[in-house]
Design a protein around this motif. Structure first.
Motif, PDB file in Angstrom:
ATOM      1  N   LEU A  25      76.900  29.214  72.601  1.00 13.43           N
ATOM      2  CA  LEU A  25      77.861  28.991  73.676  1.00 13.43           C
ATOM      3  C   LEU A  25      78.443  30.295  74.209  1.00 13.43           C
ATOM      4  O   LEU A  25      78.934  30.339  75.338  1.00 13.43           O
ATOM      5  CB  LEU A  25      78.978  28.074  73.185  1.00 13.43           C
ATOM      6  CG  LEU A  25      78.521  26.701  72.671  1.00 13.43           C
ATOM      7  CD1 LEU A  25      79.705  25.857  72.261  1.00 13.43           C
ATOM      8  CD2 LEU A  25      77.692  25.982  73.729  1.00 13.43           C
ATOM      9  N   GLY A  26      78.370  31.357  73.408  1.00  8.85           N
ATOM     10  CA  GLY A  26      78.840  32.652  73.896  1.00  8.85           C
ATOM     11  C   GLY A  26      78.010  33.192  75.049  1.00  8.85           C
ATOM     12  O   GLY A  26      78.477  34.032  75.826  1.00  8.85           O
ATOM     13  N   THR A  27      76.782  32.698  75.167  1.00  9.81           N
ATOM     14  CA  THR A  27      75.912  33.134  76.271  1.00  9.81           C
ATOM     15  C   THR A  27      76.070  32.261  77.502  1.00  9.81           C
ATOM     16  O   THR A  27      75.476  32.565  78.551  1.00  9.81           O
ATOM     17  CB  THR A  27      74.439  33.107  75.831  1.00  9.81           C
ATOM     18  OG1 THR A  27      74.062  31.746  75.533  1.00  9.81           O
ATOM     19  CG2 THR A  27      74.218  33.968  74.603  1.00  9.81           C
ATOM     20  N   ALA A  28      76.826  31.159  77.406  1.00 13.49           N
ATOM     21  CA  ALA A  28      76.955  30.229  78.525  1.00 13.49           C
ATOM     22  C   ALA A  28      77.493  30.889  79.799  1.00 13.49           C
ATOM     23  O   ALA A  28      76.941  30.660  80.883  1.00 13.49           O
ATOM     24  CB  ALA A  28      77.827  29.045  78.123  1.00 13.49           C
ATOM     25  N   PRO A  29      78.563  31.715  79.730  1.00  7.09           N
ATOM     26  CA  PRO A  29      79.027  32.345  80.972  1.00  7.09           C
ATOM     27  C   PRO A  29      77.956  33.212  81.635  1.00  7.09           C
ATOM     28  O   PRO A  29      77.799  33.177  82.869  1.00  7.09           O
ATOM     29  CB  PRO A  29      80.218  33.199  80.504  1.00  7.09           C
ATOM     30  CG  PRO A  29      80.693  32.534  79.264  1.00  7.09           C
ATOM     31  CD  PRO A  29      79.460  32.017  78.599  1.00  7.09           C
ATOM     32  N   LEU A  30      77.209  33.984  80.836  1.00 10.75           N
ATOM     33  CA  LEU A  30      76.155  34.818  81.412  1.00 10.75           C
ATOM     34  C   LEU A  30      75.071  33.959  82.061  1.00 10.75           C
ATOM     35  O   LEU A  30      74.588  34.270  83.155  1.00 10.75           O
ATOM     36  CB  LEU A  30      75.541  35.703  80.326  1.00 10.75           C
ATOM     37  CG  LEU A  30      76.456  36.767  79.706  1.00 10.75           C
ATOM     38  CD1 LEU A  30      75.726  37.493  78.589  1.00 10.75           C
ATOM     39  CD2 LEU A  30      76.906  37.759  80.770  1.00 10.75           C
ATOM     40  N   LEU A  31      74.700  32.872  81.393  1.00  9.34           N
ATOM     41  CA  LEU A  31      73.660  31.998  81.922  1.00  9.34           C
ATOM     42  C   LEU A  31      74.098  31.341  83.221  1.00  9.34           C
ATOM     43  O   LEU A  31      73.370  31.365  84.225  1.00  9.34           O
ATOM     44  CB  LEU A  31      73.309  30.930  80.886  1.00  9.34           C
ATOM     45  CG  LEU A  31      72.327  29.848  81.336  1.00  9.34           C
ATOM     46  CD1 LEU A  31      70.961  30.449  81.617  1.00  9.34           C
ATOM     47  CD2 LEU A  31      72.225  28.747  80.283  1.00  9.34           C
ATOM     48  N   LEU A  32      75.282  30.736  83.228  1.00  5.05           N
ATOM     49  CA  LEU A  32      75.733  29.982  84.392  1.00  5.05           C
ATOM     50  C   LEU A  32      76.064  30.888  85.569  1.00  5.05           C
ATOM     51  O   LEU A  32      75.655  30.618  86.709  1.00  5.05           O
ATOM     52  CB  LEU A  32      76.944  29.127  84.009  1.00  5.05           C
ATOM     53  CG  LEU A  32      76.670  28.059  82.942  1.00  5.05           C
ATOM     54  CD1 LEU A  32      77.954  27.409  82.473  1.00  5.05           C
ATOM     55  CD2 LEU A  32      75.712  27.007  83.477  1.00  5.05           C
ATOM     56  N   ILE A  33      76.801  31.965  85.308  1.00  2.82           N
ATOM     57  CA  ILE A  33      77.144  32.887  86.396  1.00  2.82           C
ATOM     58  C   ILE A  33      75.881  33.594  86.898  1.00  2.82           C
ATOM     59  O   ILE A  33      75.666  33.745  88.116  1.00  2.82           O
ATOM     60  CB  ILE A  33      78.180  33.920  85.930  1.00  2.82           C
ATOM     61  CG1 ILE A  33      79.484  33.222  85.525  1.00  2.82           C
ATOM     62  CG2 ILE A  33      78.451  34.934  87.024  1.00  2.82           C
ATOM     63  CD1 ILE A  33      80.177  32.479  86.620  1.00  2.82           C
ATOM     64  N   GLY A  34      75.015  34.010  85.979  1.00  2.00           N
ATOM     65  CA  GLY A  34      73.782  34.691  86.384  1.00  2.00           C
ATOM     66  C   GLY A  34      72.868  33.804  87.205  1.00  2.00           C
ATOM     67  O   GLY A  34      72.322  34.237  88.237  1.00  2.00           O
TER      68      GLY A  34
END
Length: 271
Positions: free
Chosen positions: A200-209
């Motif tokens: 879940l720590g990668t979720a912001p990078l995935l969604l924003i990216g």
């Protein structure tokens, strides 16, 4: 435990009993203490499946009741808003049969609902008759399910196969991580914290990216997607900083996270 000279007086909040069986019949961890005049020694023993930051306060029962009342009222309003948005999108799905609206309903229930409430420590407040030990195994599973549904909504909303070919393989990895988190949490009775951080720590990078990629490729609805998730990510980041004492606490516990989730849900619903 209150150590008073030669004796120790104990107050217990058991995880295998409902809140009605506690010293103070409230889902929050509240103990009624009668301290003698002078210095007192308090000993606290706690077992948790997740990292816990304790904010210890002592106040009168009247003031505490007012504080909790306002906090519960705010979260009730939050649930009402998210529930209304879910119903609105459900009726849109019945009319238009576009799966993105049905996925929004799932995100409202599992991401904005169970996941956010569990992060804010409010799950037990709205399920007072259920012992905490009964819900404990579902904690990390809520996170995994909420992340999976949010990614599924983003996949459909951004039309990843068409407008996000670079992001597509990372969605597969993220979905796999969420599934593993759910399985580990249920199998171990609430474990999987490290998996949750890694996934879940990668979720912001995935969604924003992926939102930036879709916008760059000409998908105009991605603008609202980026604004909505930026608001939620900013509120989550500030809540994390305040939980470790780096930033001052704004409002009540988890309140800023709820505001960010409500704003994000509203923007995505009407975008």
């Amino acid at each position: 435990h209150v150590v008073d000279g030669r004796a120790a007086h104990s107050r217990t909040a058991r995880a295998d009993e409902p809140s009605s069986a506690r010293d103070v019949a409230d889902p929050s961890f509240i103990f009624r203490l009668q301290l003698p005049e002078g210095d007192s020694t308090l000993l606290l023993r706690m077992v948790s499946h997740e990292p816990v930051q304790l904010r210890l306060t002592a106040e009168s029962e009247e003031h505490l009741a007012t504080t909790l009342g306002r906090q519960h009222m705010a979260w009730t309003a939050y649930i009402g808003l998210i529930g209304g948005l879910a119903l609105y999108n459900f009726f849109l799905w019945l009319t238009l049969r576009d799966r993105v609206y049905l996925l929004y309903v799932g995100m409202a229930v599992f991401t904005h609902g169970l996941t956010i409430l569990h992060m804010a420590g409010m799950t037990y407040v709205f399920l007072p008759g259920v012992p905490p030990a009964t819900l404990a195994p579902w904690g990390m599973a809520f996170y995994g399910l909420g992340g999976f549904v949010a990614a599924a909504f983003a996949w459909q909303y951004l039309q990843i196969p068409r407008f996000g070919p670079w992001s597509r393989p990372f969605y597969y990895l993220f979905a796999a991580g969420c599934i593993v988190l759910i399985a580990v949490s249920l199998a171990t009775g609430g474990g999987g914290y490290q998996i949750a951080i890694a996934t879940l720590g990668t979720a912001p990078l995935l969604l924003i990216g992926s939102g930036i990629e879709a916008l760059w490729r000409g998908h105009k609805p991605a603008r609202w997607f980026l604004v909505a998730w930026a608001v939620l990510c900013a509120s989550a980041a500030y809540s994390a900083l305040s939980s470790v004492g780096i930033a001052p606490l704004i409002g009540f516990q988890g309140g800023l996270m709820g505001v960010g989730a409500a704003a994000e849900g509203t923007l995505l619903s009407f975008a």
